[in-house]
Design a protein around this motif. Structure first.
Motif: not given
Length: 262
Positions: A183, A200, A180
């Motif tokens: 991203s 994701d 995460r």
């Protein structure tokens, strides 16, 4: 003639035939459902286009979630690399430990890495990990992952391509927050960048989160028209994976014929 009973590579149960009667995973070498590349029975992702395989789908199904059966894409590079190259680079000191038993012995001399840049060495380790995962070599993935993450960390500032590689490696290692973070960093640098929703989706696929998978598809398709004309090296490097993901996202969204391929 009685059928041979074998251990399912996805769930570990004893099964016969071509597919496990417990989880539905393949018991024999499989072909990627997107690009038809031949993979091992236990491969979780295709090393050419990055799509989850039937074995990966069976893992998600075993947890009571059918999200793994949705056609998906995570990217990887389909380059053959030299096994053990990291150890050659260490010189006379040798490796800190022994190679895992499933790392094959090279049949040709390993390439000279003395002239490689730190980034090239990091990318070679990334490629080694993705290929090993596509072949179901979990021990090899686990063995090389710390080396690859350390190699990328030594680079200092990451470009987007490096962040994408690190995100994929962290995904295989089960480090959800780290995926995460990469991203989010890509999105902070280029808000409409296509690799942010791809990461994701990788995370959502590994977690079996269908809602997050759908959101990632939506964001990707929404950003695609504005991004497709951009000249980005990472798009060219991962062209096959991007196109595969685009097709899967369009199919999952009911088709998007107006979107032009890379």
């Amino acid at each position: 003639m009685p059928q041979t009973t074998i251990k399912c590579p996805a769930c570990g149960e004893q099964a016969t035939g071509k597919f496990c009667n417990n989880c539905g995973g393949p018991l024999t070498p499989q072909n990627c459902r997107s690009c038809e590349t031949t993979l091992s029975a236990s491969a979780r992702f295709c090393h050419v286009c990055g799509n989850p395989t039937a074995a990966r789908s069976a893992e998600v199904a075993k947890t009571g979630n059918n999200a793994g059966w949705i056609a998906a894409g995570v990217a990887s590079v389909a380059l053959v690399i030299a096994v053990g190259m990291q150890f050659i680079d260490r010189g006379a000191a040798g490796p800190p430990g022994q190679l895992p038993s499933n790392v094959p012995t090279p049949q040709v001399r390993a390439p000279d890495i003395s002239n490689m840049t730190p980034r090239e060495r990091a990318d070679r380790l990334f490629e080694r990990i993705m290929i090993a995962d596509s072949r179901g070599l979990a021990d090899t993935v686990a063995f090389f992952t710390p080396m690859a993450l350390e190699a990328y960390a030594l680079l200092g500032d990451f470009d987007i391509d490096a962040r994408y590689h690190v995100g994929l490696i962290q995904g295989l290692a089960g480090n959800d927050d780290a995926v995460r973070a990469q991203s989010d960093s890509i999105r902070a640098s280029v808000p409409a960048h296509l690799m942010a929703p791809m990461l994701d989706y990788t995370l959502a696929s590994l977690q079996g989160d269908t809602g997050a998978m759908t959101s990632a598809y939506r964001e990707f398709l929404g950003n695609y028209p504005s991004e497709i004309g951009q000249t980005r090296g990472e798009y060219e490097a991962h062209k096959t994976a991007l196109e595969s993901f685009r097709q899967d996202a369009a199919a999952a969204s009911g088709g998007a014929e107006s979107i032009q391929p890379l």
